[in-house]
Scaffold this active site. Structure first.
Site, mmCIF file in Angstrom:
data_model
loop_
_atom_site.group_PDB
_atom_site.id
_atom_site.type_symbol
_atom_site.label_atom_id
_atom_site.label_comp_id
_atom_site.label_asym_id
_atom_site.label_seq_id
_atom_site.Cartn_x
_atom_site.Cartn_y
_atom_site.Cartn_z
ATOM 1 N N GLU A 13 -37.919 -63.023 34.003
ATOM 2 C CA GLU A 13 -39.122 -62.192 33.843
ATOM 3 C C GLU A 13 -39.078 -61.007 34.802
ATOM 4 O O GLU A 13 -39.390 -59.871 34.421
ATOM 5 C CB GLU A 13 -40.360 -63.041 34.090
ATOM 6 C CG GLU A 13 -41.670 -62.276 34.134
ATOM 7 C CD GLU A 13 -42.542 -62.695 35.301
ATOM 8 O OE1 GLU A 13 -43.009 -61.798 36.040
ATOM 9 O OE2 GLU A 13 -42.757 -63.905 35.474
ATOM 10 N N GLU A 20 -41.368 -64.372 47.864
ATOM 11 C CA GLU A 20 -42.494 -64.994 47.155
ATOM 12 C C GLU A 20 -42.523 -66.497 47.432
ATOM 13 O O GLU A 20 -43.587 -67.086 47.652
ATOM 14 C CB GLU A 20 -42.346 -64.722 45.656
ATOM 15 C CG GLU A 20 -43.543 -65.043 44.817
ATOM 16 C CD GLU A 20 -43.366 -64.652 43.363
ATOM 17 O OE1 GLU A 20 -44.244 -65.002 42.557
ATOM 18 O OE2 GLU A 20 -42.345 -64.001 43.020
#
Length: 427
Positions: free
Chosen positions: A58, A135
């Site tokens: 993604e 992240e």
């Protein structure tokens, strides 16, 4: 109810020869067009060595194609005032763009480009791995996020559905172009893709653009993911923190289960708003937590029901005692006033989601992927309205019979063992 608020607009559907479904909903009063490609593939479709790959792909979709650099992808969308985004979940991955209706050809060309011709440049891949590792580190540093990852892993141990979407540093570091392309060839199959558009759109134009961008994708056999098998258990992460973050869960229901709406309503009455039982007793009456919520997460073949909260270490025992008592009590005396209020709240949530092209787009794509049809809003509303007090109480009793999952992080001295929690739920 006033059906003016749930009137259905016309949805046109075309299936390309390779199996990809094109669906559009024209909204005359809207000047923008929102387009999206939804793939029925998410983190639960990954093999062990692919853990985190759906999320990486993604990210990489925006990092360059055979004819566009990462900068050009952004410029082509933003030059016409649009925006583009993507998201990965357990069962789906989506890529969406919003532009003026007159620029749907630009949006479609960019979406087609990033989904069929991404370059996966080694330099961009290395940089994006670094971004995802940051992240991952952010989640590790955020207890109220980490506790839910631990919860899923404990509820579904050793299974793709229970693994965190981000992956691990080890799996992320090992990804290369070959692994990515193998996954795409297997999972980004036209037969499990829906291209949906809503707003200022013309179905014939969208279908023709879809054929041009996606029509040459080869049809491939569809692969079903491993079934989710709930196990339960406990995981405690002792850390020197100001608060203990706790999630208590039990096996829930699939969104295809006939009892889904009753289970969802039970969770909402228990802890879904400012008038819910847990909020009133835990937050307003006793001041044990800043916030507390009950949830019911449905998947295609299973589900999770639970309660999440954060509290001071000294209040852990009382928080758990009060929460367990509220859960037991709700199965016995949920009343008509609570039912009426919860039904109204569910209907408002449903209908609010249909007030934007993006909300309508998501409904179209999800329902076609999951059910193969568009479910009319009044069909859902009627099922909610038909629920009785006895059905919702029974749904709660069924949920509480399952084996508990308990995950917690922080000062946990007063946290009961999961076996004691199971006994307390059956009192």
């Amino acid at each position: 109810m006033n059906h003016h608020f749930v009137r259905e607009k016309k949805i046109d559907i075309t299936r390309l020869d390779n199996g990809l479904v094109v669906a559009t909903e024209q909204i005359p009063e809207v000047a923008t067009a929102t387009l999206g490609v939804w793939i029925g593939t998410g983190s639960r479709h990954e093999m062990p060595h692919e853990h985190g790959l759906s999320h990486l792909i993604e990210h990489m979709a925006f990092k360059g194609t055979e004819r566009r650099s990462a900068r050009q992808i952004a410029e082509d969308i933003e030059n016409v005032g649009g925006d583009i985004n993507a998201a990965t979940s357990v069962e789906y991955t989506s890529y969406t763009a919003r532009v003026l209706g007159e620029n749907v050809d630009v949006a479609m060309d960019v979406l087609g480009d990033i989904l069929t011709a991404s370059a996966f440049d080694p330099g961009e891949l290395a940089r994006e791995k670094g971004v995802i590792l940051q992240e991952y580190a952010a989640v590790e540093d955020t207890p109220d996020d980490l506790v839910y990852d631990a919860f899923m892993e404990t509820a579904f141990p050793g299974q793709p559905i229970g693994r965190p979407i981000l992956g691990t540093p080890e799996t992320i570091d090992a990804f290369d172009e070959a692994v990515i392309r193998t996954f795409l060839k297997r999972e980004y199959a036209p037969g499990k893709m829906v291209l949906a558009a809503a707003g200022d759109v013309d179905h014939g134009q969208i279908a023709a653009l879809a054929q041009r961008s996606f029509g040459t994708m080869p049809a491939v056999p569809l692969r079903e993911p491993d079934s989710g098998v709930y196990r339960g258990g406990e995981r405690r992460i002792q850390r020197k923190l100001e608060q203990a973050n706790i999630v208590l869960g039990l096996p829930g229901l699939s969104f295809k289960d006939p009892g889904y709406y009753a289970a969802h309503l039970f969770a909402h009455i228990l802890g879904g708003g400012l008038t819910s039982r847990l909020w009133h007793e835990v937050r307003e009456t006793r001041g044990l937590a800043y916030s507390i919520e009950a949830f019911h997460w449905p998947f295609s073949d299973c589900g999770l029901f639970g309660v999440g909260a954060g509290t001071a270490g000294k209040d852990v025992t009382e928080l758990m005692d009060v929460t367990l008592a509220c859960m037991r009590q709700a199965t016995q005396d949920i009343g008509e006033t609570e039912m009426t209020r919860a039904k109204a709240q569910m209907k408002v949530a449903l209908l609010t989601a249909l007030e934007t092209p993006g909300g309508r787009l998501e409904r179209i794509a999800r329902q076609l992927l999951s059910w193969g049809r568009i479910i009319p809003s009044d069909e859902i509303v009627n099922k909610v309205d038909a629920l009785t007090v006895d059905q919702v109480r029974a749904a709660g009793r069924h949920l509480l019979q399952g084996a508990p999952t308990l995950s917690a992080i922080g000062p946990l001295k007063g946290l009961p063992k999961v076996g004691d929690v199971a006994q307390a739920l059956q009192r």
